[in-house]
Write a protein that holds these residues in place. Structure first.
Motif, PDB file in Angstrom:
ATOM      1  N   LYS A  26       0.751  -1.638   0.049  1.00 55.35           N
ATOM      2  CA  LYS A  26       0.085   0.064   0.231  1.00 55.35           C
ATOM      3  C   LYS A  26       0.575   1.487  -0.043  1.00 55.35           C
ATOM      4  CE  LYS A  26      -0.663  -0.137   5.096  1.00 55.35           C
ATOM      5  NZ  LYS A  26      -1.798   0.066   6.196  1.00 55.35           N
ATOM      6  N   ALA A  27       2.377   1.088   0.503  1.00 53.29           N
ATOM      7  CA  ALA A  27       3.149   2.303   0.178  1.00 53.29           C
ATOM      8  C   ALA A  27       3.106   3.056  -1.555  1.00 53.29           C
ATOM      9  CB  ALA A  27       4.856   1.846   0.898  1.00 53.29           C
ATOM     10  N   ASP A  28       3.650   4.352  -1.008  1.00 50.49           N
ATOM     11  CA  ASP A  28       3.200   5.499  -2.004  1.00 50.49           C
ATOM     12  C   ASP A  28       4.584   5.044  -3.211  1.00 50.49           C
ATOM     13  OD1 ASP A  28       0.350   6.224  -2.004  1.00 50.49           O
ATOM     14  OD2 ASP A  28       0.437   7.258  -0.460  1.00 50.49           O
ATOM     15  N   ALA A  49       2.982   3.184  -7.599  1.00 52.38           N
ATOM     16  CA  ALA A  49       4.390   3.538  -5.810  1.00 52.38           C
ATOM     17  C   ALA A  49       5.878   4.022  -7.028  1.00 52.38           C
ATOM     18  CB  ALA A  49       4.712   2.049  -5.085  1.00 52.38           C
ATOM     19  N   VAL A  50       6.647   5.073  -6.298  1.00 50.58           N
ATOM     20  CA  VAL A  50       6.861   5.149  -7.021  1.00 50.58           C
ATOM     21  C   VAL A  50       8.718   5.065  -5.943  1.00 50.58           C
ATOM     22  CG1 VAL A  50       9.086   7.098  -6.862  1.00 50.58           C
ATOM     23  CG2 VAL A  50       6.169   7.677  -7.465  1.00 50.58           C
ATOM     24  N   VAL A  51       9.428   3.944  -6.782  1.00 52.07           N
ATOM     25  CA  VAL A  51      10.223   2.768  -6.012  1.00 52.07           C
ATOM     26  C   VAL A  51      11.883   4.084  -6.385  1.00 52.07           C
ATOM     27  CG1 VAL A  51      11.427   1.160  -6.266  1.00 52.07           C
ATOM     28  CG2 VAL A  51       8.680   1.606  -6.230  1.00 52.07           C
ATOM     29  N   TYR A  52      12.484   4.506  -5.325  1.00 48.88           N
ATOM     30  CA  TYR A  52      13.644   4.934  -5.311  1.00 48.88           C
ATOM     31  C   TYR A  52      14.754   3.962  -4.745  1.00 48.88           C
ATOM     32  CZ  TYR A  52      11.206   9.468  -5.462  1.00 48.88           C
ATOM     33  OH  TYR A  52      11.257  10.029  -6.216  1.00 48.88           O
ATOM     34  N   ASN A  53      15.982   3.598  -5.318  1.00 43.64           N
ATOM     35  CA  ASN A  53      16.923   2.411  -5.035  1.00 43.64           C
ATOM     36  C   ASN A  53      18.309   2.997  -3.744  1.00 43.64           C
ATOM     37  OD1 ASN A  53      18.976   1.146  -4.457  1.00 43.64           O
ATOM     38  ND2 ASN A  53      19.231  -0.194  -6.884  1.00 43.64           N
ATOM     39  N   SER A  54      18.402   2.656  -2.916  1.00 39.94           N
ATOM     40  CA  SER A  54      19.015   3.848  -2.148  1.00 39.94           C
ATOM     41  C   SER A  54      19.955   3.529  -2.422  1.00 39.94           C
ATOM     42  CB  SER A  54      18.589   3.502  -0.378  1.00 39.94           C
ATOM     43  OG  SER A  54      18.736   2.035  -0.061  1.00 39.94           O
ATOM     44  N   ALA A  55      20.495   2.518  -3.122  1.00 46.34           N
ATOM     45  CA  ALA A  55      22.382   2.366  -3.026  1.00 46.34           C
ATOM     46  C   ALA A  55      23.053   3.721  -3.625  1.00 46.34           C
ATOM     47  CB  ALA A  55      22.408   0.717  -3.875  1.00 46.34           C
ATOM     48  N   SER A  56      22.059   4.354  -4.485  1.00 42.84           N
ATOM     49  CA  SER A  56      22.746   5.501  -5.180  1.00 42.84           C
ATOM     50  C   SER A  56      22.727   6.241  -4.235  1.00 42.84           C
ATOM     51  CB  SER A  56      22.285   5.593  -6.491  1.00 42.84           C
ATOM     52  OG  SER A  56      21.316   5.125  -6.704  1.00 42.84           O
ATOM     53  N   MET A  57      21.819   6.617  -3.340  1.00 40.48           N
ATOM     54  CA  MET A  57      21.211   7.842  -2.796  1.00 40.48           C
ATOM     55  C   MET A  57      22.206   8.223  -1.357  1.00 40.48           C
ATOM     56  SD  MET A  57      17.099   6.501  -2.910  1.00 40.48           S
ATOM     57  CE  MET A  57      16.908   8.629  -2.231  1.00 40.48           C
ATOM     58  N   ILE A  63      16.506  10.879   3.072  1.00 46.82           N
ATOM     59  CA  ILE A  63      15.721  11.872   4.162  1.00 46.82           C
ATOM     60  C   ILE A  63      15.196  12.931   3.266  1.00 46.82           C
ATOM     61  CG2 ILE A  63      15.171  13.592   5.931  1.00 46.82           C
ATOM     62  CD1 ILE A  63      16.685  10.577   7.319  1.00 46.82           C
ATOM     63  N   ASP A  64      15.636  13.467   2.666  1.00 45.71           N
ATOM     64  CA  ASP A  64      14.752  14.547   1.340  1.00 45.71           C
ATOM     65  C   ASP A  64      13.888  13.910   1.317  1.00 45.71           C
ATOM     66  OD1 ASP A  64      14.691  16.947  -0.053  1.00 45.71           O
ATOM     67  OD2 ASP A  64      14.557  15.481  -1.668  1.00 45.71           O
ATOM     68  N   VAL A  65      13.529  12.292   0.369  1.00 47.35           N
ATOM     69  CA  VAL A  65      12.249  12.168  -0.275  1.00 47.35           C
ATOM     70  C   VAL A  65      11.862  11.636   0.382  1.00 47.35           C
ATOM     71  CG1 VAL A  65      11.957   9.457  -1.718  1.00 47.35           C
ATOM     72  CG2 VAL A  65      13.893  10.629  -2.150  1.00 47.35           C
ATOM     73  N   ILE A  66      11.965  10.830   1.809  1.00 50.61           N
ATOM     74  CA  ILE A  66      10.662  10.641   3.012  1.00 50.61           C
ATOM     75  C   ILE A  66      10.181  11.640   3.876  1.00 50.61           C
ATOM     76  CG2 ILE A  66      10.848  10.156   5.114  1.00 50.61           C
ATOM     77  CD1 ILE A  66      13.099   8.195   4.751  1.00 50.61           C
ATOM     78  N   GLU A  67      10.763  12.918   4.159  1.00 53.73           N
ATOM     79  CA  GLU A  67      10.150  14.378   4.389  1.00 53.73           C
ATOM     80  C   GLU A  67       9.053  14.331   3.509  1.00 53.73           C
ATOM     81  OE1 GLU A  67      12.244  18.648   6.129  1.00 53.73           O
ATOM     82  OE2 GLU A  67      12.575  17.640   5.402  1.00 53.73           O
ATOM     83  N   ARG A  68       9.413  14.338   1.550  1.00 51.39           N
ATOM     84  CA  ARG A  68       8.327  15.189   0.835  1.00 51.39           C
ATOM     85  C   ARG A  68       7.199  14.345   0.768  1.00 51.39           C
ATOM     86  NH1 ARG A  68      12.710  15.440  -2.621  1.00 51.39           N
ATOM     87  NH2 ARG A  68      11.830  13.282  -3.690  1.00 51.39           N
ATOM     88  N   GLY A  69       7.477  12.944   1.199  1.00 52.83           N
ATOM     89  CA  GLY A  69       6.534  12.365   1.021  1.00 52.83           C
ATOM     90  C   GLY A  69       5.469  12.889   1.944  1.00 52.83           C
ATOM     91  N   ILE A  70       6.285  11.948   3.540  1.00 52.64           N
ATOM     92  CA  ILE A  70       5.126  12.697   4.252  1.00 52.64           C
ATOM     93  C   ILE A  70       4.400  14.126   3.928  1.00 52.64           C
ATOM     94  CG2 ILE A  70       5.721  13.176   7.513  1.00 52.64           C
ATOM     95  CD1 ILE A  70       5.612  10.140   6.235  1.00 52.64           C
ATOM     96  N   VAL A  76       5.648   5.904   3.263  1.00 48.91           N
ATOM     97  CA  VAL A  76       6.531   5.649   3.285  1.00 48.91           C
ATOM     98  C   VAL A  76       6.987   4.385   3.250  1.00 48.91           C
ATOM     99  CG1 VAL A  76       9.152   6.681   3.267  1.00 48.91           C
ATOM    100  CG2 VAL A  76       7.141   8.079   2.843  1.00 48.91           C
ATOM    101  N   ALA A  77       7.719   3.610   2.443  1.00 42.62           N
ATOM    102  CA  ALA A  77       7.895   2.679   3.072  1.00 42.62           C
ATOM    103  C   ALA A  77       9.877   2.718   2.856  1.00 42.62           C
ATOM    104  CB  ALA A  77       7.897   0.998   2.077  1.00 42.62           C
ATOM    105  N   ARG A  78      11.066   2.202   4.085  1.00 41.93           N
ATOM    106  CA  ARG A  78      12.083   2.270   3.995  1.00 41.93           C
ATOM    107  C   ARG A  78      12.836   0.981   3.901  1.00 41.93           C
ATOM    108  NH1 ARG A  78      16.863   2.574   2.157  1.00 41.93           N
ATOM    109  NH2 ARG A  78      18.184   3.432   2.871  1.00 41.93           N
TER     110      ARG A  78
END
Length: 253
Positions: A26-28, A49-57, A63-70, A76-78
């Motif tokens: 159910k994550a966005d 759902a928008v997916v980010y690969n943290s391997a390159s982040m 944190i920016d992606v999380i904060e913007r999503g909230i 947000v699923a980490r």
């Protein structure tokens, strides 16, 4: 809205918790450790759902992606590999979220050390052999406190699980043999529970050669100790002569 830190398990998507799978479904926004997490654990995500690969982040980018999503009212699923409390680097993320007033929840997962034990069908805590399990790693770019050096931990002769160290198997063996005999059994399990799982079993005397012949250089769990052997005592839990709160001893034998 809150951030969910999810333990994705060791690799097999069916070893992720039901709760973690429901959150991913159910994550966005999903931020996952792409270099370690099996992509199949995201198979049931929403199409949009928008997916980010943290391997390159970087930490700041995560944190920016999380904060913007909230801020936008999204779930947000980490997603971390194994269990996020073990070498998951979640504390540094959590501390920042707390300072920003962002709510979060941690959902545990199956760690690779228990998946590795399952793969070789062994039990860490055998009566008369070992009742202690040590989880550790060799120092690399991340240092290890002096009191937690491999030699110091090996002095206990307990069941040992060593993460993130297979690429230094030669140095590891040398340090372990400071206290473990050379005939101590050792197992190396690469990508425990994955479809391409690889298992190498030996002793401290020959494991270095076997691991190099198998071409294992990363993503492997190293298990060391006499729990890998075949000598142990039976537990008292099911002993017919042993009483406990749910069963009386059979005095007639």
């Amino acid at each position: 809205m809150k951030v969910y830190f999810i333990g994705a398990g060791p690799g097999d998507p069916e070893l992720m918790t039901i709760k973690g799978a429901k959150i991913i479904a159910k994550a966005d926004i999903i931020i996952y450790a792409g270099s370690l997490v099996n992509k199949e654990v995201l198979a049931n995500k929403k199409r949009e759902a928008v997916v980010y690969n943290s391997a390159s982040m970087t930490l700041e980018e995560v944190i920016d992606v999380i904060e913007r999503g909230i801020r936008e009212g999204k779930i947000v699923a980490r997603v971390h590999t194994g269990d996020p409390s073990i070498y998951g680097a979640i504390r540094e993320q959590i501390d920042i979220l707390e300072k920003k007033g962002i709510q979060y929840e941690v959902i545990p997962g199956v760690s690779s050390f228990v998946a590795a034990a399952a793969a070789i069908k062994k039990e860490f805590t055998l009566p008369g052999v070992s009742q202690t399990v040590i989880l550790t790693r060799m120092e690399g770019r991340t240092p290890v406190p002096e009191r937690e050096k491999i030699e110091s931990l090996a002095s206990h002769r307990a069941s040992m699980c060593i993460f993130l160290s297979v690429h230094m198997i030669d140095k590891l063996v040398k340090r372990l043999t400071a206290h473990y005999p050379k005939n101590t059994p050792i197992a190396v399990v690469q990508k425990a529970s994955w479809k391409d799982e690889k298992i190498v079993v030996g002793t401290l005397e020959d494991i270095e050669v076997k691991v190099k012949e198998a071409g294992i250089t990363k993503t492997a769990q190293i298990l060391v100790g006499d729990f890998l052997g075949d000598s142990y005592e039976l537990s008292k839990l099911y002993d017919k002569n042993f009483s406990h709160g749910y069963r009386k001893a059979n005095k007639n034998g």
